[in-house]
Scaffold this motif. Structure first.
Motif, short mmCIF file in Angstrom:
data_model
loop_
_atom_site.label_atom_id
_atom_site.label_comp_id
_atom_site.label_asym_id
_atom_site.label_seq_id
_atom_site.Cartn_x
_atom_site.Cartn_y
_atom_site.Cartn_z
N PRO A 180 5.07 -2.98 -2.05
CA PRO A 180 4.89 -1.82 -2.93
C PRO A 180 5.32 -2.08 -4.38
O PRO A 180 4.70 -1.55 -5.31
CB PRO A 180 5.77 -0.76 -2.28
N PHE A 181 6.33 -2.90 -4.59
CA PHE A 181 6.76 -3.19 -5.96
C PHE A 181 5.66 -3.92 -6.73
O PHE A 181 5.42 -3.66 -7.91
CB PHE A 181 8.06 -4.02 -5.94
N GLN A 182 4.95 -4.83 -6.04
CA GLN A 182 3.85 -5.55 -6.71
C GLN A 182 2.70 -4.60 -7.02
O GLN A 182 2.02 -4.74 -8.03
CB GLN A 182 3.35 -6.72 -5.84
N VAL A 183 2.48 -3.62 -6.15
CA VAL A 183 1.44 -2.62 -6.41
C VAL A 183 1.82 -1.81 -7.65
O VAL A 183 0.99 -1.58 -8.54
CB VAL A 183 1.25 -1.69 -5.19
N ALA A 184 3.08 -1.38 -7.71
CA ALA A 184 3.54 -0.61 -8.88
C ALA A 184 3.37 -1.43 -10.16
O ALA A 184 2.85 -0.93 -11.17
CB ALA A 184 5.01 -0.22 -8.69
N CYS A 185 3.77 -2.69 -10.09
CA CYS A 185 3.64 -3.56 -11.28
C CYS A 185 2.18 -3.81 -11.61
O CYS A 185 1.81 -3.91 -12.79
CB CYS A 185 4.38 -4.89 -11.04
N GLY A 186 1.33 -3.90 -10.59
CA GLY A 186 -0.10 -4.13 -10.82
C GLY A 186 -0.76 -2.92 -11.47
O GLY A 186 -1.59 -3.06 -12.37
N LEU A 187 -0.39 -1.72 -11.02
CA LEU A 187 -0.92 -0.50 -11.64
C LEU A 187 -0.45 -0.43 -13.10
O LEU A 187 -1.22 -0.09 -14.00
CB LEU A 187 -0.44 0.73 -10.87
N GLU A 221 -5.18 8.81 -11.71
CA GLU A 221 -5.63 9.59 -10.56
C GLU A 221 -5.39 8.85 -9.23
O GLU A 221 -4.98 9.43 -8.24
CB GLU A 221 -7.13 9.84 -10.73
N VAL A 222 -5.64 7.54 -9.25
CA VAL A 222 -5.59 6.80 -7.98
C VAL A 222 -4.18 6.33 -7.63
O VAL A 222 -3.88 6.06 -6.46
CB VAL A 222 -6.61 5.63 -8.00
N ALA A 223 -3.31 6.24 -8.65
CA ALA A 223 -1.97 5.66 -8.41
C ALA A 223 -1.21 6.35 -7.27
O ALA A 223 -0.69 5.66 -6.38
CB ALA A 223 -1.15 5.68 -9.71
N PRO A 224 -1.13 7.70 -7.24
CA PRO A 224 -0.38 8.32 -6.13
C PRO A 224 -1.01 8.04 -4.77
O PRO A 224 -0.30 7.85 -3.78
CB PRO A 224 -0.41 9.82 -6.44
N LYS A 225 -2.35 7.98 -4.73
CA LYS A 225 -3.03 7.70 -3.44
C LYS A 225 -2.69 6.30 -2.96
O LYS A 225 -2.42 6.06 -1.78
CB LYS A 225 -4.55 7.82 -3.60
N VAL A 226 -2.73 5.36 -3.88
CA VAL A 226 -2.43 3.97 -3.55
C VAL A 226 -0.99 3.84 -3.08
O VAL A 226 -0.69 3.13 -2.12
CB VAL A 226 -2.68 3.10 -4.81
N ARG A 227 -0.09 4.54 -3.77
CA ARG A 227 1.33 4.42 -3.41
C ARG A 227 1.63 5.11 -2.09
O ARG A 227 2.54 4.73 -1.37
CB ARG A 227 2.20 4.95 -4.54
N GLU A 228 0.84 6.14 -1.78
CA GLU A 228 1.07 6.86 -0.54
C GLU A 228 0.54 6.09 0.67
O GLU A 228 1.17 6.06 1.72
CB GLU A 228 0.38 8.22 -0.63
#
Ligand code: NZQ
Ligand code: ZN
Length: 381
Positions: A180-187, A221-228
């Protein structure tokens, strides 16, 4: 709008199961070096898919390209290319594996050391053709010419430019396994790439503005969906394509750019080892604030179109927009202050000294000198 030439030659192959297409895309009869990072591809099944597609191709594996790829590691692969007469490189992994492979491909063509090539683009003497299977949406490296290379011995991190990947395969399912940290950094990285090609002045290209705002709004828009739910295929596909579109030249036609946040962020990574996307969200809010006199109109336009901020004086709208941006970064679960990363005065001084010694001028008007870099960083302590 400025004059420009646009030619992006990468063939983008996108979607579920597309890694199998390697078999028809790779050149027949050529010796291929397949490069990897530290092993994530073995855990998530990407390696097995790549190996299945590579059946019958003459290939050598090279493992161990680390995050923030180090020239010390890449030199070993350059030697293999030379001694084994490698003719094509396939990078499998995140932006670091791709970036490292871009340098390997070019350094294999010259006698000089790979780091000399990073520091002196005049040494560029062509490249081995290269392609990628990209597993981390962030850098856009799958569809651009850039690579960012680190040197451990000197503590430096610099951009290097090769040509475009011949093709890149992006299967959103490969991203399901990302930490998840890499996803956050990628976004965050995706968002800031677009901001740095956008946040200059208004009225230069209405088309590029709307295009950039479209990708920015999509990421928001997509960030919360991706993180969820990282297994939401459509959300991950949208995030993945946004990252590619964020840094493949499509939002940059005929407009000025300001890469100050990236340049300062690279120094934080070089000196403290902080992950790339994380460094950017610390720096950007202060670049907006310190440069508000010249960027103000564009900040307000971005505030209105991406965050719906319409009320107040120009200064009030700029303030609200900076807060909205910072809150978005926080919503990704990232730190937004140097102190939250256990960094303080020391690193500020070191970075400022580096820019002072180099005489670097950042920003779309080349007017962000070391004094302004200091102001930017001090606001983020
Ligand atoms: O090394 P492995 O084991 O593969 O693990 C990686 C690494 O630990 C892991 N990972 C990648 N895909 C995965 C995965 N883990 C699970 N599932 C997957 N699908 O993620 C970790 C980070 O990988 P890395 O490649 O370092 O991340 P990223 O793609 O963010 O690349 C960062 C580098 O790119 C540069 C940065 O400066 C940094 O050096 N940039 C390159 C740019 C370009 N080429 O245009 C522009 C950017 O602004 C950026 O500067
Ligand atoms: Zn970046």
């Amino acid at each position: 709008m400025n004059n420009f030439v646009f030619q992006n030659t990468t063939k983008l192959i996108f979607g579920k199961g597309q890694i199998a297409k390697l078999a028809s895309e790779l050149p027949e009869g050529k010796k291929i070096l397949v490069t990897f990072g530290g092993g994530s591809v073995k855990a998530n099944g990407v390696y097995d898919q790549v190996k299945a597609a590579l059946a019958g191709f003459d290939h050598i594996e090279f493992w161990g390209i680390e995050p923030n790829p180090k020239v010390e590691t890449l030199r070993k692969a350059v030697e293999i290319c030379k001694s084994e007469s490698v003719e094509f490189i396939l990078a499998v992994g995140g932006g670091s594996t791709l970036d490292g492979s871009k340098l390997i491909a070019a350094a294999a063509k010259i006698q000089e050391d790979a780091w000399e090539l990073v520091r002196n683009p005049k040494l560029y003497g062509g490249t081995l053709p290269f392609a990628s299977v990209m597993t981390l949406p962030a850098t856009g490296s799958e569809m651009n010419r850039g690579a960012v290379i680190s040197n451990i011995a000197t503590g430096e991190k610099y951009a290097f430019y090769n040509t475009y990947p011949v093709f890149s395969i992006l299967d959103p399912e490969t991203t399901f396994s990302l930490p998840p940290f890499q996803v956050a950094c990628g976004l965050a990285d995706t968002f800031v790439h677009i901001m740095e090609q956008y946040l200059t002045d208004t009225g230069i290209s209405p088309l590029m503005d709307r295009w950039a705002e479209g990708v920015l709004s999509t990421v928001v828009e997509v960030a919360p969906k991706v993180r969820e739910n990282q297994h939401d295929y459509d959300a991950m596909a949208t995030y993945m394509l946004s990252a590619t579109m964020g840094l493949n030249g499509f939002v940059a036609m005929g407009v000025p750019q300001d890469w100050a946040t990236h340049m300062i962020g690279h120094e934080i990574t070089a000196l403290a080892g902080i992950t790339h996307g994380q460094t950017l969200v610390v720096v950007l809010p202060a670049v907006m604030n310190v440069m508000r006199a010249e960027k103000g109109r564009k900040i307000a336009q971005y505030g209105e179109r991406v965050w719906g901020i319409k009320e107040g004086t120009l200064d009030e709208r700029i303030d609200k927009t900076i807060v909205a941006t910072e809150e978005f970064f926080r919503s990704l679960g990232l730190a937004v202050r140097l102190s939250e990363l256990n960094l303080g005065e020391e690193i500020v001084e070191e970075i400022v000294n580096r820019f002072k010694e180099r005489g670097t001028l950042l920003g779309e008007n080349s007017n962000i000198d070391y004094k302004l870099v200091e102001e930017i960083l001090r606001q983020r302590l």
